[in-house]
Design a protein around this motif. Structure first.
Motif, PDB file in Angstrom:
ATOM      1  N   ALA A 172      -2.154   2.031  -4.102  1.00 57.78           N
ATOM      2  CA  ALA A 172      -2.278   1.164  -2.803  1.00 57.78           C
ATOM      3  C   ALA A 172      -3.258   0.253  -3.022  1.00 57.78           C
ATOM      4  O   ALA A 172      -2.888  -0.860  -2.968  1.00 57.78           O
ATOM      5  CB  ALA A 172      -3.082   1.862  -0.742  1.00 57.78           C
ATOM      6  N   MET A 181      -6.991   1.731   5.062  1.00 59.46           N
ATOM      7  CA  MET A 181      -7.431   3.480   3.714  1.00 59.46           C
ATOM      8  C   MET A 181      -8.571   4.007   4.908  1.00 59.46           C
ATOM      9  O   MET A 181      -8.657   5.427   4.730  1.00 59.46           O
ATOM     10  CB  MET A 181      -8.379   2.764   2.251  1.00 59.46           C
ATOM     11  CG  MET A 181      -7.690   1.888   1.565  1.00 59.46           C
ATOM     12  SD  MET A 181      -6.204   3.015   0.986  1.00 59.46           S
ATOM     13  CE  MET A 181      -4.884   2.064   2.036  1.00 59.46           C
ATOM     14  N   ALA A 189       0.911   3.160  -3.376  1.00 60.37           N
ATOM     15  CA  ALA A 189      -0.018   4.960  -2.973  1.00 60.37           C
ATOM     16  C   ALA A 189       1.261   5.719  -3.152  1.00 60.37           C
ATOM     17  O   ALA A 189       0.783   7.226  -4.109  1.00 60.37           O
ATOM     18  CB  ALA A 189       0.053   5.469  -1.659  1.00 60.37           C
ATOM     19  N   CYS A 196       0.755  -1.362  -0.338  1.00 55.68           N
ATOM     20  CA  CYS A 196       0.182  -0.041   0.139  1.00 55.68           C
ATOM     21  C   CYS A 196       0.791   0.846   0.328  1.00 55.68           C
ATOM     22  O   CYS A 196       0.743   2.091  -0.453  1.00 55.68           O
ATOM     23  CB  CYS A 196      -0.467  -0.308   1.283  1.00 55.68           C
ATOM     24  SG  CYS A 196      -2.133  -1.309   0.894  1.00 55.68           S
ATOM     25  N   THR A 197       1.753   1.583   0.769  1.00 52.44           N
ATOM     26  CA  THR A 197       2.469   2.464   0.591  1.00 52.44           C
ATOM     27  C   THR A 197       3.437   2.537   0.100  1.00 52.44           C
ATOM     28  O   THR A 197       3.348   3.687  -0.815  1.00 52.44           O
ATOM     29  CB  THR A 197       4.790   2.332   1.806  1.00 52.44           C
ATOM     30  OG1 THR A 197       3.671   1.992   3.113  1.00 52.44           O
ATOM     31  CG2 THR A 197       5.434   3.240   1.796  1.00 52.44           C
ATOM     32  N   ASN A 213      -5.984   9.709  -4.798  1.00 53.12           N
ATOM     33  CA  ASN A 213      -4.798   8.756  -6.181  1.00 53.12           C
ATOM     34  C   ASN A 213      -3.777   7.530  -5.180  1.00 53.12           C
ATOM     35  O   ASN A 213      -3.942   6.606  -5.584  1.00 53.12           O
ATOM     36  CB  ASN A 213      -3.472   9.949  -6.123  1.00 53.12           C
ATOM     37  CG  ASN A 213      -3.543  10.859  -6.652  1.00 53.12           C
ATOM     38  OD1 ASN A 213      -4.908  10.820  -8.413  1.00 53.12           O
ATOM     39  ND2 ASN A 213      -3.024  11.710  -7.753  1.00 53.12           N
ATOM     40  N   CYS A 214      -4.090   7.678  -3.916  1.00 53.19           N
ATOM     41  CA  CYS A 214      -3.358   7.312  -2.577  1.00 53.19           C
ATOM     42  C   CYS A 214      -4.447   5.927  -2.373  1.00 53.19           C
ATOM     43  O   CYS A 214      -3.684   4.729  -2.613  1.00 53.19           O
ATOM     44  CB  CYS A 214      -2.902   7.842  -1.303  1.00 53.19           C
ATOM     45  SG  CYS A 214      -1.322   9.303  -1.642  1.00 53.19           S
ATOM     46  N   THR A 215      -5.403   6.582  -2.644  1.00 52.92           N
ATOM     47  CA  THR A 215      -6.204   5.137  -2.244  1.00 52.92           C
ATOM     48  C   THR A 215      -6.396   4.388  -3.696  1.00 52.92           C
ATOM     49  O   THR A 215      -5.825   2.618  -3.451  1.00 52.92           O
ATOM     50  CB  THR A 215      -7.964   5.207  -2.496  1.00 52.92           C
ATOM     51  OG1 THR A 215      -8.547   6.423  -1.246  1.00 52.92           O
ATOM     52  CG2 THR A 215      -9.037   4.498  -1.832  1.00 52.92           C
ATOM     53  N   SER A 236       1.550   6.209  -7.160  1.00 52.00           N
ATOM     54  CA  SER A 236      -0.213   7.206  -7.447  1.00 52.00           C
ATOM     55  C   SER A 236       0.453   8.086  -6.691  1.00 52.00           C
ATOM     56  O   SER A 236      -0.229   9.334  -8.062  1.00 52.00           O
ATOM     57  CB  SER A 236      -0.945   6.460  -6.613  1.00 52.00           C
ATOM     58  OG  SER A 236      -2.348   6.738  -7.873  1.00 52.00           O
TER      59      SER A 236
END
Lengths: 207, 207
Positions: B158, B183, A158, A154-155, B153-155, A161
């Motif tokens: 990830a 999240m 993210a 996830c790190t 973006n992070c969602t 992105s």
């Protein structure tokens, strides 16, 4: 005699670096798929024969570019961030530096984004360091993480992105603090605590 | 006459669906780069001429596959998740469904991962819905988000990365709850609250 060997070694190193640099720029612009040996040798201004004196194939060059570019930054993070007492600061500071480095060195940033979070070289270089920092944080009671591998994925997902968004933005902001704060919360640090950690001065990476 | 038109329309729809399906499988296995019209027509068992009766080019087919596959799931999420009172439950439930759908329908999951978080079609279909849910959550005082675009973006970064990890795993777990919890924390929900939200029964997507 020793002098001539040194000069030869130096010349070899320079040519290798030129090939690596040319490849890095091309990958950064177009991705790993669309970069051929001919374009690389043209950009590096060397012959195709010379290329194969340094790398057995296009794929091995691309792998070397990915691995070495990441490892170099990872080693610098080790020297300056891993030494901090608070694992939350190490994790957040490393992420802040990765964001800032990608936004400053656009070729490196482009390469990072093109690699994507699942690239084996990224996982070997950055992923294992992130894993180590997260485990340290769990052991210190600093993080609340149910699945470390998921947290590492996830790190970096993210991060890739977020950087992709910033690099495509005409006026990218300095999102390093906001990003690190979001990641600290993700791994179980409270909002206020995360804000405090990311407001601490960021150690520089220079020697 | 009407019957024959209907049959023709039906036949056209079926052929189009066959092309779309073949493309989806191929993209899912190899990515968008390495899929050509010839392979698609072979897999769909149609002639190249027929192909161009449906899509003006390879790129337009690939764009249609990306857009329609995502939109279909997005619309289902709208019907069953957006109606919930708690924006945190909408956000978390949508993410849980995306994880579960990707792990159940491996072709769809592969396509999702191959698209990557920055694919314009993903942002248009899923990204805008996520954005809407996050804004609802901020307005309801449920989330603590400094930059909504960064959070979107992070969602998705990830999510892509978490799915990539699971799909490469020989024994993928049901990481939907853990992922949604991470999240929720990322967007400022406390650990305990996030745990409670993700332990609520997940609404089904069926009609």
């Amino acid at each position: 005699m020793a002098g001539s060997t040194d000069r030869r070694t130096l010349r070899r190193e320079r040519t290798r670096a030129r090939i690596m640099e040319a490849a890095q720029v091309l990958i950064s612009e177009r991705g790993f798929h669309d970069v051929g040996v001919l374009e690389i040798t043209e950009a590096a201004d060397i012959g195709t024969g010379t290329f194969y004196n340094y790398f057995p194939s296009r794929d091995e060059l691309l792998a070397a570019v990915a691995e070495e570019s990441m490892e170099q930054v990872g080693a610098a993070l080790d020297r300056h961030l891993s030494v901090l007492d608070d694992p939350a600061e190490t994790y957040a500071g490393s992420l802040r530096h990765l964001v800032l480095h990608a936004l400053t060195d656009r070729v490196w940033g482009g390469l990072f984004v093109q690699m994507g979070a699942a690239h084996p070289a990224l996982m070997r270089t950055m992923g294992r360091r992130c894993r180590r920092d997260l485990v340290r944080g769990i052991e210190a009671g600093r993080f609340m993480i149910e699945d470390v591998d998921l947290a590492v994925n996830c790190t970096f997902g993210a991060l890739v992105s977020a950087l992709q968004g910033e690099l495509n933005d005409e006026h990218p902001g300095r999102c390093d603090k906001l990003f690190a704060r979001a990641m600290l919360r993700m791994v179980g640090v409270t909002h206020d605590d995360a804000t405090e950690v990311t407001n601490r001065p960021l150690p520089t990476l220079s020697a």
